[in-house]
Design an enzyme around this catalytic site. Structure first.
Site, PDB file in Angstrom:
ATOM      1  CB  CYS A 115      45.947  34.495  38.294  1.00  0.00           C
ATOM      2  SG  CYS A 115      46.029  35.941  39.383  1.00  0.00           S
TER       3      CYS A 115
ATOM      4  CG  HIS B 172      49.550  32.172  41.371  1.00  0.00           C
ATOM      5  ND1 HIS B 172      50.168  32.597  40.223  1.00  0.00           N
ATOM      6  CD2 HIS B 172      48.758  33.198  41.775  1.00  0.00           C
ATOM      7  CE1 HIS B 172      49.788  33.840  39.945  1.00  0.00           C
ATOM      8  NE2 HIS B 172      48.925  34.210  40.876  1.00  0.00           N
TER       9      HIS B 172
ATOM     10  CD  GLU C 247      52.435  29.777  39.676  1.00  0.00           C
ATOM     11  OE1 GLU C 247      52.559  30.842  40.277  1.00  0.00           O
ATOM     12  OE2 GLU C 247      51.326  29.346  39.281  1.00  0.00           O
TER      13      GLU C 247
END
Length: 388
Positions: free
Chosen positions: A261, A351, A353
């Site tokens: 990001c 992202h 995660e």
């Protein structure tokens, strides 16, 4: 018992006005209006530091159905400047819920509005672009003149030119221990990091030293890292000169680097590319991205309003060697990943995660482990190959 709601007014900087009911705290707030397309995961969204100074419009019509719990927050607090929903749940229905979403918003002082046409608002933002917005919640605003409220909205600072990472970063370093046998040490620069990121790294046998955004190269080097990670975060990457300078020292030292990001945008700047503000950004957990080497399409989680300006039709020559755009968004061809071919560094705009899902991009943490393994075994070039 259901609390009675008061009047709330949402006013965009261009004067478009929506009237509804209060949701959360009473009062007023101003920020950048953005919309999130996720159908679930609102607690992760609210506590993502990347949403600092933004008013989030939820495109999903029903919000609050699963309440709030103690397990899903991505940081120590709610970061959104304001919250906009169409049809809030009357009561939560989840065995993990400990309180209602509205109670949590109220306790943390987050001003919101409900009962408005969020589809019309989203269409307006798509057509006109992200802009400043104010939410004015309370019966005292029932007769307020929208033109005067719009003037107050236009007095707020814009997101372009905003340097915000230091406002959301940890003040002191801390360590997330490796899960199981420790394999590597990573210095993670917190530009607005989500809690799930060091957790995912730790699950790969990595001891994560989370450092403040203002950390110097000497402080990073003192950790004796096998790799360096730059996190997500809020604000305009064009303002992050200090962080970019730090990243260039990482690249000069050929320490394996992984960024997501905001970290992707800073890698772009460190390599010599520019960045620019998107018309309305990508936010949600259903954004399609293609790995250009394998042709595989991943459904990914996004939260960004800026992007890297790099050519997608060819490799680029930079001060750090050859670089290619590794991933692109299939909705608009925005750069979604960079891969350095002559130094051990790569990044993605989305992202991996992905707390609240999806998990298509989880393999990117395996890539980081492979990069550090290769570096430890004596090679200084990237070995990322697009495989899972």
């Amino acid at each position: 018992m259901l609390r009675p709601r008061q009047v709330a007014v949402l006013v965009l900087e261009d004067g478009r006005t929506f009237r509804g009911e209060s949701y959360g705290a009473l009062g007023e707030t101003v920020g950048e209006a953005v919309f999130s397309t996720g159908m679930t995961g609102y607690q992760e969204t609210l506590t993502d530091p990347s949403y600092h100074r933004q008013v989030v419009v939820m495109t999903a019509p029903h919000v609050g159905n699963t309440g709030v719990n103690e397990e899903d927050p991505e940081s120590r607090r709610i970061w959104v400047a304001g919250y906009v929903v169409r049809d809030p749940a009357l009561r939560p229905s989840s065995w993990r819920s400990t309180k209602t979403l509205e109670d949590e918003l109220r306790e943390q002082g987050v001003v919101g509005i409900s009962g408005i046409d969020t589809r019309a608002l989203t269409r307006h933002l798509r057509e006109r672009g992200a802009m400043r917005v104010g939410i004015f919640a309370g019966d005292e605003y029932a007769d307020a003149r929208p033109d005067l409220l719009a003037e107050r909205v236009r007095e707020a600072p814009e997101m372009a030119g905003a340097a915000l990472a230091a406002e959301v970063s940890t003040a002191e370093p801390y360590v997330v221990p490796a899960v199981g046998e420790k394999r590597f040490t990573v210095a993670a620069v917190d530009l607005g990091i989500k809690a799930m990121t060091p957790q995912r790294l730790a699950e790969h046998g990595i001891e994560v030293h989370v450092l403040p955004a203002t950390s110097t190269w000497e402080q990073v080097r003192a950790v004796q890292p096998d790799g360096v990670f730059f996190s997500n975060g809020p604000g305009d990457p064009a303002t992050a000169d200090t962080e970019v300078a730090l990243l260039r020292e990482v690249l000069d030292a050929k320490v394996p680097f992984f960024g997501i990001c905001f970290g992707n945008q800073l890698l772009g700047r460190a390599l010599g590319f520019g960045t620019y503000k998107l018309k309305y950004g990508h936010r949600g957990i259903n954004q399609p991205v293609m790995d250009r080497k394998t042709g595989k399409v991943e459904v990914t989680a996004h939260n960004h309003g800026f992007a890297v300006d790099a050519p997608t039709d060819r490799e680029s020559t930079t001060p750090y060697g050859r670089v290619r755009v590794s991933h692109v968004c299939l909705n608009d061809d925005v750069v979604e990943g960079l891969e350095c071919l002559d130094v051990p560094a790569y990044s993605v705009q989305y992202h991996p995660e992905a707390a609240a899902g999806p998990h298509d991009a989880a393999y990117l943490f395996d890539r980081f482990v492979e990069l550090m393994t290769t570096r430890r075994d004596g090679s200084t070039t990237s070995t990322t190959d697009g495989s899972n």
